[in-house]
Design a protein around this motif. Sequence first.
Motif, mmCIF file in Angstrom:
data_model
loop_
_atom_site.group_PDB
_atom_site.id
_atom_site.type_symbol
_atom_site.label_atom_id
_atom_site.label_comp_id
_atom_site.label_asym_id
_atom_site.label_seq_id
_atom_site.Cartn_x
_atom_site.Cartn_y
_atom_site.Cartn_z
ATOM 1 N N THR A 355 31.365 -24.148 25.697
ATOM 2 C CA THR A 355 31.268 -22.939 25.696
ATOM 3 C C THR A 355 32.426 -22.175 25.333
ATOM 4 N N LEU A 356 32.212 -20.698 25.038
ATOM 5 C CA LEU A 356 33.386 -19.788 24.663
ATOM 6 C C LEU A 356 33.163 -18.577 25.066
ATOM 7 N N ARG A 357 34.070 -18.063 25.874
ATOM 8 C CA ARG A 357 33.698 -16.866 26.415
ATOM 9 C C ARG A 357 34.514 -15.639 26.214
ATOM 10 N N ILE A 358 33.890 -14.657 26.089
ATOM 11 C CA ILE A 358 34.780 -13.446 25.170
ATOM 12 C C ILE A 358 34.282 -12.194 26.083
ATOM 13 N N GLY A 359 35.389 -11.928 27.073
ATOM 14 C CA GLY A 359 35.436 -11.037 27.960
ATOM 15 C C GLY A 359 34.211 -10.946 28.884
ATOM 16 N N ASN A 360 33.706 -9.817 29.301
ATOM 17 C CA ASN A 360 32.407 -9.868 30.024
ATOM 18 C C ASN A 360 31.301 -9.728 28.957
ATOM 19 N N LEU A 361 31.241 -9.576 27.788
ATOM 20 C CA LEU A 361 30.336 -9.547 26.995
ATOM 21 C C LEU A 361 29.753 -10.465 26.128
ATOM 22 N N CYS A 362 30.030 -11.682 26.111
ATOM 23 C CA CYS A 362 29.471 -12.608 25.470
ATOM 24 C C CYS A 362 30.106 -13.955 25.924
ATOM 25 N N GLU A 363 28.958 -14.986 26.033
ATOM 26 C CA GLU A 363 29.385 -16.563 26.346
ATOM 27 C C GLU A 363 28.416 -17.163 25.058
ATOM 28 N N LEU A 364 29.170 -17.901 24.536
ATOM 29 C CA LEU A 364 28.736 -18.625 23.244
ATOM 30 C C LEU A 364 28.738 -20.032 23.742
ATOM 31 N N ILE A 365 27.363 -20.456 23.807
ATOM 32 C CA ILE A 365 26.827 -21.651 24.338
ATOM 33 C C ILE A 365 26.480 -22.679 22.967
ATOM 34 N N LEU A 366 27.159 -23.809 22.935
ATOM 35 C CA LEU A 366 27.060 -24.557 21.654
ATOM 36 C C LEU A 366 26.754 -25.879 22.305
ATOM 37 N N THR A 367 25.439 -26.320 21.669
ATOM 38 C CA THR A 367 24.689 -27.483 21.697
ATOM 39 C C THR A 367 24.916 -28.752 20.927
ATOM 40 N N ASP A 368 24.807 -29.936 20.950
ATOM 41 C CA ASP A 368 24.706 -31.051 20.129
ATOM 42 C C ASP A 368 23.293 -31.537 20.212
ATOM 43 N N GLN A 369 22.615 -31.399 18.902
ATOM 44 C CA GLN A 369 21.215 -31.621 18.813
ATOM 45 C C GLN A 369 21.075 -32.975 17.960
ATOM 46 N N ARG A 370 21.978 -33.713 17.952
ATOM 47 C CA ARG A 370 21.943 -34.892 17.066
ATOM 48 C C ARG A 370 22.384 -36.378 17.684
ATOM 49 N N LEU A 371 23.373 -36.190 18.536
ATOM 50 C CA LEU A 371 23.824 -37.442 18.939
ATOM 51 C C LEU A 371 22.974 -37.977 20.118
ATOM 52 N N TYR A 372 22.296 -37.171 20.681
ATOM 53 C CA TYR A 372 21.582 -37.746 21.995
ATOM 54 C C TYR A 372 20.024 -37.705 21.670
ATOM 55 N N ARG A 373 19.455 -37.088 20.494
ATOM 56 C CA ARG A 373 17.998 -36.617 20.607
ATOM 57 C C ARG A 373 17.212 -37.840 20.547
ATOM 58 N N SER A 374 15.967 -37.624 21.025
ATOM 59 C CA SER A 374 14.895 -38.689 20.685
ATOM 60 C C SER A 374 14.485 -38.848 19.595
ATOM 61 N N MET A 401 15.388 -33.146 22.508
ATOM 62 C CA MET A 401 16.356 -32.709 21.556
ATOM 63 C C MET A 401 17.681 -33.034 22.067
ATOM 64 N N LEU A 402 17.809 -32.540 23.306
ATOM 65 C CA LEU A 402 19.142 -32.616 24.044
ATOM 66 C C LEU A 402 19.824 -33.795 24.576
ATOM 67 N N GLY A 403 18.705 -34.817 24.720
ATOM 68 C CA GLY A 403 19.070 -36.149 25.295
ATOM 69 C C GLY A 403 18.668 -36.052 26.803
ATOM 70 N N ILE A 404 17.893 -37.354 27.075
ATOM 71 C CA ILE A 404 17.337 -37.587 28.539
ATOM 72 C C ILE A 404 18.319 -37.917 29.362
ATOM 73 N N HIS A 405 19.095 -38.675 29.053
ATOM 74 C CA HIS A 405 20.263 -39.219 30.045
ATOM 75 C C HIS A 405 21.692 -38.622 29.611
ATOM 76 N N SER A 406 21.923 -37.778 28.905
ATOM 77 C CA SER A 406 23.309 -37.067 28.467
ATOM 78 C C SER A 406 23.626 -36.150 29.428
ATOM 79 N N GLY A 407 22.866 -35.473 30.306
ATOM 80 C CA GLY A 407 23.404 -34.401 31.121
ATOM 81 C C GLY A 407 23.549 -33.057 30.259
ATOM 82 N N GLN A 408 23.092 -33.349 28.760
ATOM 83 C CA GLN A 408 23.349 -32.022 28.284
ATOM 84 C C GLN A 408 22.403 -31.067 28.844
ATOM 85 N N LYS A 409 21.001 -31.294 28.962
ATOM 86 C CA LYS A 409 19.998 -30.383 29.240
ATOM 87 C C LYS A 409 20.147 -29.574 30.461
#
Length: 645
Positions: A355-374, A401-409
């Motif tokens: 994640t990337l956080r910008i003040g109190n206004l925004c949290e950008l949450i970046l996910t990986d939808q390839r490395l762990y997906r079914s 999409m996020l992976g069963i055992h990756s912890g990402q979800k």
Amino acid sequence: MVDRMKDPDSKPAHLERRVFLKSLLAGSALLLLENTGIDRIAQAFAQESPWTSIPPFQPQHPPGLGFPQSVAAGDPTASGAILWTRIDPSIQTGLAATQVDSSLIQWLDGETPPPDSIVSAINNGTFVLLEIANSPDFKKPILRGYTPIWKDYDQVVKVDVDGKLPPRSLYYYRFITQTGHVSPTGRFKTLVPAGQDLSSTRFAYISCQDFSSGYFPVLNYLAEEELDFVVHLGDYIYESVGKSIYQDPLPDRKITVPSGESKAFTIEDYRTLYRTYRTDPDLRRLHENHAMVSIWDDHEFANDSYYPAVAPDDNTASNPVRRQVANRVWYEYTPARVTFDPKKEFAESLCIYRTLRIGNLCELILTDQRLYRSSHACGSGTLDRYFTKGCTAVNDPKQSMLGIHSGQKEWFLNRLTTSKAQWKIWANEVQFTPLKLLGRWMNLDAWDGFAGERLDIIRTLKKNHVKNLITITGDLHTFEASLIKEDFKKDADRKAVGVEFMVGSVTSSNVLDLVTQIFTKSQSLSNPLPLEVIEKITQVDKEMAQQVKAIKEEKHKGITELSSSHPLLKKLFENLISLIRLENPWIKLFNSSTHGYCILELSPAKATWTAYSVSDIRKKSGTKKTLLFQCEVPKDKAKIRILHK
């Protein structure tokens, strides 16, 4: 701040650098000479005569000579960024991993003076000097430091200056070799610290930039924008280089990889792609002007890939060696605050969700939808993945999409439900909302193939009363504005839980290009859907089948050039798009006939989404930028107010 891995409460910066150095990772050694701030490392250096005896390298050549891929910044924070460059090996060869003195790890804490081996390495030219200043003339650098050139990582330099600079400021940076070669000047902005009040932030996002499909005027226009940073949603490169018999690359955009294959398979193949892309003047200019926050999609490895390292268009067997190579080269060329460990297997060597956080206004949450997906729920065949009636397996929550055992979800849902930022911005690679045509699912490689997990995410949002969620998406080479609902068939628009804004491609073929290819001999390997699929669609629908027949008859009569502007072809395309709009009422805006970029501007009262299109990617110059769409999303309401269409 940026989450380095899964834990949002990261280790102190100096401890992170020790970890990075041990694994030859993003924060390679920053050897500070001067820093205007109070810093215990700088203070320790100031007291050591061996350190002060090393004079700064001085520019002696025109900027850019010896730096063919220019410079780049990434993952900005309130106090720094990752800074990157690559040195031409003919200018200077860097350090091999085995040459790094382990005593440097302890020395980075500032407890001891630099070891002789490091001083010698600097004097021998295997380190470069980094300079950061408030002005592009560098008359008064505010930070200087030496950092290694990594021979084993294709001569790249990557250094993390997080924790070294004041917030919300514009900085200029450059690299200088011992031989006096100096890089082009780059610039980046530091952000507002997490939690602090902020009146607005403005960033752009892009995806899908096939080098062979056209030039990058989109990136040239984007470089001119006034932004805090740029997000890249993936398909930064395309592993397919193809053959001229199948593709129609521009004469000066053809790429040949060392293996001689039509796709990248080896480490030198992938490195060749990144090196080539990064010599493009428009992409170089974008990186020089703005910090970039990057994730990957499939083409950084292989089309429609899934765990465990399967590239279904090439081989349904796992290829962990190729996947690990793709991981490594992405890491080498991407200025991201992530770690890479070549000793670990491919699924653990690199973790890009953060994640990337910008003040109190925004949290950008970046996910990986390839490395762990079914794997694909209904099969790996082309018509199992695209334009398909589907199967019950897509509704299984374990189809992930996020992976069963990756912890990402679990990490992802935790970030969504606990974030204190007003706007939660999800950097999402593939289409989240459904897409149907003629009663069939258009693309089960996207979230329609993971409908059970999608529903679980949406219900979690509702249960936890998460507001102000905006999903930014790429992949389909299409501009879309859509509402996210729990039940897309039954729920009224007022029951939406979020908004999805999709960006079109930089150059990769869109649906209009794809329809045109039905009637031409060439086809693109960067199509949003396989050509076989669009041909099938036009055969199933009677009206479109008649239109295709009419166009082919016209061509048989002697049309020498059949372009996307031909009236009959435009009518066929418009018929197709009308059906998409009719069957997907949650999609409020849809355009798949152009290329461009999007800007998202956030304030406490609203989010404003603006999409720009560029007229012609097959021309080096003379293109025009136009406003395509503009929408507003009011605070606390999942609602799309269309301002321009």
